[in-house]
Design a protein around this motif. Structure first.
Motif, PDB file in Angstrom:
ATOM      1  N   ASN A 131      -4.737 -30.099   9.876  1.00  0.00           N
ATOM      2  CA  ASN A 131      -5.796 -31.100   9.709  1.00  0.00           C
ATOM      3  C   ASN A 131      -5.878 -31.965  10.967  1.00  0.00           C
ATOM      4  O   ASN A 131      -4.864 -32.503  11.414  1.00  0.00           O
ATOM      5  CB  ASN A 131      -5.500 -31.967   8.482  1.00  0.00           C
ATOM      6  CG  ASN A 131      -6.672 -32.854   8.104  1.00  0.00           C
ATOM      7  OD1 ASN A 131      -7.261 -33.531   8.921  1.00  0.00           O
ATOM      8  ND2 ASN A 131      -7.016 -32.836   6.819  1.00  0.00           N
ATOM      9  N   PRO A 132      -7.045 -32.121  11.552  1.00  0.00           N
ATOM     10  CA  PRO A 132      -7.173 -32.909  12.784  1.00  0.00           C
ATOM     11  C   PRO A 132      -6.684 -34.348  12.647  1.00  0.00           C
ATOM     12  O   PRO A 132      -6.304 -34.972  13.648  1.00  0.00           O
ATOM     13  CB  PRO A 132      -8.682 -32.870  13.065  1.00  0.00           C
ATOM     14  CG  PRO A 132      -9.176 -31.652  12.356  1.00  0.00           C
ATOM     15  CD  PRO A 132      -8.320 -31.517  11.135  1.00  0.00           C
ATOM     16  N   SER A 133      -6.677 -34.868  11.431  1.00  0.00           N
ATOM     17  CA  SER A 133      -6.238 -36.257  11.229  1.00  0.00           C
ATOM     18  C   SER A 133      -4.729 -36.397  11.183  1.00  0.00           C
ATOM     19  O   SER A 133      -4.207 -37.517  11.179  1.00  0.00           O
ATOM     20  CB  SER A 133      -6.838 -36.812   9.933  1.00  0.00           C
ATOM     21  OG  SER A 133      -6.334 -36.100   8.809  1.00  0.00           O
ATOM     22  N   CYS A 134      -4.005 -35.263  11.155  1.00  0.00           N
ATOM     23  CA  CYS A 134      -2.543 -35.315  11.085  1.00  0.00           C
ATOM     24  C   CYS A 134      -1.975 -35.577  12.472  1.00  0.00           C
ATOM     25  O   CYS A 134      -2.184 -34.796  13.410  1.00  0.00           O
ATOM     26  CB  CYS A 134      -1.984 -34.009  10.523  1.00  0.00           C
ATOM     27  SG  CYS A 134      -0.174 -33.995  10.401  1.00  0.00           S
ATOM     28  N   ALA A 135      -1.239 -36.670  12.604  1.00  0.00           N
ATOM     29  CA  ALA A 135      -0.701 -37.075  13.904  1.00  0.00           C
ATOM     30  C   ALA A 135       0.743 -36.647  14.103  1.00  0.00           C
ATOM     31  O   ALA A 135       1.374 -37.033  15.090  1.00  0.00           O
ATOM     32  CB  ALA A 135      -0.817 -38.595  14.049  1.00  0.00           C
ATOM     33  N   ILE A 136       1.279 -35.861  13.174  1.00  0.00           N
ATOM     34  CA  ILE A 136       2.682 -35.457  13.224  1.00  0.00           C
ATOM     35  C   ILE A 136       2.765 -33.946  13.367  1.00  0.00           C
ATOM     36  O   ILE A 136       2.004 -33.208  12.733  1.00  0.00           O
ATOM     37  CB  ILE A 136       3.426 -35.912  11.948  1.00  0.00           C
ATOM     38  CG1 ILE A 136       3.319 -37.427  11.786  1.00  0.00           C
ATOM     39  CG2 ILE A 136       4.892 -35.517  12.007  1.00  0.00           C
ATOM     40  CD1 ILE A 136       3.965 -37.942  10.516  1.00  0.00           C
ATOM     41  N   SER A 137       3.686 -33.477  14.189  1.00  0.00           N
ATOM     42  CA  SER A 137       3.832 -32.049  14.419  1.00  0.00           C
ATOM     43  C   SER A 137       4.653 -31.391  13.314  1.00  0.00           C
ATOM     44  O   SER A 137       5.411 -32.050  12.601  1.00  0.00           O
ATOM     45  CB  SER A 137       4.513 -31.787  15.766  1.00  0.00           C
ATOM     46  OG  SER A 137       5.883 -32.183  15.711  1.00  0.00           O
ATOM     47  N   LEU A 138       4.494 -30.071  13.219  1.00  0.00           N
ATOM     48  CA  LEU A 138       5.283 -29.310  12.254  1.00  0.00           C
ATOM     49  C   LEU A 138       6.765 -29.435  12.567  1.00  0.00           C
ATOM     50  O   LEU A 138       7.594 -29.537  11.647  1.00  0.00           O
ATOM     51  CB  LEU A 138       4.859 -27.835  12.285  1.00  0.00           C
ATOM     52  CG  LEU A 138       5.636 -26.876  11.371  1.00  0.00           C
ATOM     53  CD1 LEU A 138       5.472 -27.279   9.910  1.00  0.00           C
ATOM     54  CD2 LEU A 138       5.171 -25.445  11.590  1.00  0.00           C
ATOM     55  N   GLN A 139       7.126 -29.458  13.849  1.00  0.00           N
ATOM     56  CA  GLN A 139       8.523 -29.559  14.232  1.00  0.00           C
ATOM     57  C   GLN A 139       9.132 -30.881  13.777  1.00  0.00           C
ATOM     58  O   GLN A 139      10.276 -30.926  13.316  1.00  0.00           O
ATOM     59  CB  GLN A 139       8.678 -29.403  15.748  1.00  0.00           C
ATOM     60  CG  GLN A 139      10.124 -29.388  16.227  1.00  0.00           C
ATOM     61  CD  GLN A 139      10.949 -28.296  15.576  1.00  0.00           C
ATOM     62  OE1 GLN A 139      10.458 -27.179  15.386  1.00  0.00           O
ATOM     63  NE2 GLN A 139      12.192 -28.596  15.227  1.00  0.00           N
ATOM     64  N   GLU A 140       8.362 -31.970  13.889  1.00  0.00           N
ATOM     65  CA  GLU A 140       8.857 -33.273  13.427  1.00  0.00           C
ATOM     66  C   GLU A 140       9.087 -33.267  11.925  1.00  0.00           C
ATOM     67  O   GLU A 140      10.115 -33.755  11.437  1.00  0.00           O
ATOM     68  CB  GLU A 140       7.855 -34.365  13.796  1.00  0.00           C
ATOM     69  CG  GLU A 140       7.798 -34.718  15.261  1.00  0.00           C
ATOM     70  CD  GLU A 140       6.735 -35.762  15.540  1.00  0.00           C
ATOM     71  OE1 GLU A 140       7.094 -36.915  15.861  1.00  0.00           O
ATOM     72  OE2 GLU A 140       5.530 -35.432  15.421  1.00  0.00           O
ATOM     73  N   LEU A 141       8.132 -32.730  11.177  1.00  0.00           N
ATOM     74  CA  LEU A 141       8.282 -32.677   9.717  1.00  0.00           C
ATOM     75  C   LEU A 141       9.448 -31.791   9.320  1.00  0.00           C
ATOM     76  O   LEU A 141      10.172 -32.100   8.369  1.00  0.00           O
ATOM     77  CB  LEU A 141       6.986 -32.167   9.080  1.00  0.00           C
ATOM     78  CG  LEU A 141       5.767 -33.091   9.204  1.00  0.00           C
ATOM     79  CD1 LEU A 141       4.517 -32.407   8.690  1.00  0.00           C
ATOM     80  CD2 LEU A 141       5.995 -34.403   8.456  1.00  0.00           C
TER      81      LEU A 141
END
Length: 566
Positions: free
Chosen positions: A278-288
């Motif tokens: 989602n373009p509104s997501c400011a967090i990367s998959l790696q961080e999560l």
């Protein structure tokens, strides 16, 4: 005679029978275009295969904030007669399954939210005008509440009033009377089923009364005939007496034994990967992944769903476990200090793996006899992950950064924390490094490397060395440093860098490891590849320490050289 009662189109709805208010799943579906929504409705298809089979009694328990209530509300919306399932589940996974319409909104659902029952019972005990003779415990009140709601249907009320078997608190008899006459079955969903064992943990008489009520509800073919399906969810698995489940008819799945429902315990990686698109997501998959994944259930990597949603909505990864009610429970468990659990909790936070056996765990918070029971309970509460080593053996570990942060904060708040040998060792190691004392640094790293915990880790040679230093420095550097592995800098990637927070007047630590060579070669590589280049400008006024470490597999000793960059 009871047999003279006639039943036409019967509709029952209320707070317990077919409740429609405050359904968290329906709310999510209605807002799925603007809120994070992960479609887990294929779980319903698995449940449909269990209806009216030997597997129709199911207990699936998992930690707080892992989506228990949303799943229970989803089942309610699908099975209950009072919902428009065609509209709710339109275009969701379950709507594509052959079983979708077969059971859709065909049942009266008894939905027991034990949190609500407890709150209502407290109000009941505080108001004499509400009290009923013979209804003296929360278990009495639970059965009385369901029976009274059933009686809101005139036909049911007439039938139950004529039966000699049904009183104010004999729910099992009431349901059998109704099912015998209507020839229709109920579905029962109980959320927070284990509340009695948590909130009334020292009231053994009440606990026995509660489990007797559940046994009676599902006793034999006559009792089970009232239900097409029954679903218990909560935090704790079903209470054991000795090694036997108190409800033998239920198939149980939990964080210790999840198969085959692993992917329904939380978000899986593919689902989180879709969220971050989602373009509104400011967090990367790696961080999560770093913060909220790490629960390995039979080979499936599970993310904490509530924390993922909260982090994406907040735009920041942090520990959402801080301040939760279970933290006090964890502190009490650690302070029991069975078998040196304090030391092992600290080792777990450092990244070690601890072996345990879950056979003696009684699935409650009171019958704790040893460290095995504590580790089993911490797995059920979500504070630890575990890997099945076969049979009743498990390997416990801290699953992710969120839990590591929460556990570290808990142990640091305890009066015994600073006097623990591991904490003192961390301070000594940091002081040795910052004093440029290579010999002392090597001595401490060797002690860590030769400890039994390191041998449990399936690391390659370099990984083992890196682990020794990270675990050794953790308690001294956790709040003041950011730790980076294989960070691109200069003409290559440094093995390990500790960079202090900008406000900290502490040295930067640049570390290179060698195996079976010598510390001089490690030091030369730091200099030749100029790993320190990014820290030479004015943005980094801190001192820079160059640290070369070598491990000799023959002597099992470490060598260390430390220099301050001019």
């Amino acid at each position: 005679m009871a047999d003279d009662v006639e039943f036409g189109e019967v509709k029952v709805m209320g707070d317990i029978i077919n409740p429609v208010e405050g359904n968290s799943f329906v709310d999510l579906v209605e807002a799925k275009d603007t809120r994070i929504f992960v479609d887990k409705t294929d779980f319903i298809n698995k449940i449909n295969t269990l209806l009216n089979t030997d597997g129709k009694l199911l207990s699936l328990t998992r930690p707080r904030r892992f989506g228990k209530t949303v799943t229970a509300d989803m089942l309610l919306a699908y099975y209950s007669k009072e919902y428009d399932g065609q509209k709710i589940f339109d275009n969701l996974k379950i709507s594509k399954e052959k079983s979708f319409t077969e059971h859709l909104n065909k049942y009266d659902v008894i939905y027991i939210d034990m949190n609500s029952i407890r709150d209502d019972y407290i109000a009941y005990t505080e108001d004499e005008d509400l009290q009923v003779k013979g209804i003296t415990t929360i278990v009495d009140y639970l059965q009385y509440s369901v029976i009274e709601e059933l009686k809101e249907n005139i036909s049911y009320a007439e039938l139950l009033s004529k039966s000699r078997k049904v009183g104010k608190k004999n729910l099992s008899s009431a349901l059998r009377e109704i099912c015998n006459h209507t020839k229709e079955q109920f579905i029962l969903i109980m959320d927070e089923w284990d509340l009695i064992y948590r909130d009334y943990r020292n009231d053994t008489q009440l606990q026995e009364s509660f489990i007797d009520f559940l046994r009676g509800l599902f006793k034999g073919k006559k009792g089970q005939a009232s239900f097409a399906f029954a679903y218990l969810t909560g935090i704790l698995p079903i209470k054991k007496y000795n090694s036997q489940s108190a409800l033998n008819g239920f198939d149980e799945y939990n964080m210790l034994s999840p198969e085959p429902y692993e992917k329904y315990f939380g978000f899986i990686e593919d689902e989180v990967a879709e969220i971050v698109k989602n373009p509104s997501c400011a967090i990367s998959l790696q961080e999560l992944k770093e913060w909220y994944e790490g629960y390995k259930l039979n080979g499936v990597d599970i993310y904490n769903p509530n924390s993922v949603v909260s982090a994406v909505n907040d735009g920041k990864c942090k520990s959402y476990w801080s301040g939760t009610s279970s933290n006090e429970e964890v502190v009490n468990l650690i302070n029991m200090n069975f078998d040196g659990i304090k030391d092992d909790i600290i080792r777990l936070i450092e990244g070690n793996v601890i072996q345990f056996n879950c056979q003696t765990f009684q699935n409650d918070m009171v019958s704790i006899k040893n460290e095995n029971d504590i580790l089993s309970l911490l797995v059920c509460l979500g504070y630890l992950g575990c890997v099945d080593d076969g049979g009743n053996d498990r390997a416990a570990y801290v699953p992710n950064k969120e839990i590591k942060t929460a556990l570290a904060a808990l142990v640091k708040s305890q009066p015994w924390f600073n006097s623990m040998p591991i904490i003192e060792r961390s301070e000594l190691l940091f002081n040795a490094i910052t004093s440029l004392d290579g010999n002392k640094t090597a001595e401490i790293i060797t002690q860590i490397h030769n400890s039994p915990n390191v041998s449990l880790l399936n690391y390659n040679r370099e990984e083992s060395m890196v682990f020794c230093l990270i675990s050794g420095l953790m308690w001294r550097t956790e709040r003041e440093y950011e730790c980076y592995r294989e960070l691109q800098t200069g003409k290559g990637s440094a093995d390990l860098i500790y960079a202090p927070k900008r406000s900290m007047n502490l040295p930067i630590l640049l570390i290179e490891f060698k195996y079976g060579l010598n510390a001089e070669e490690a030091m030369n590589q730091i200099k030749e590849k100029e790993y320190f280049s990014r820290y030479r400008d004015g943005d980094y006024p801190n001192d820079v320490l160059l640290i070369g470490i070598n491990y000799d597999p023959k002597t099992k000793e470490h060598q260390c050289l430390i220099e301050k960059l001019n």
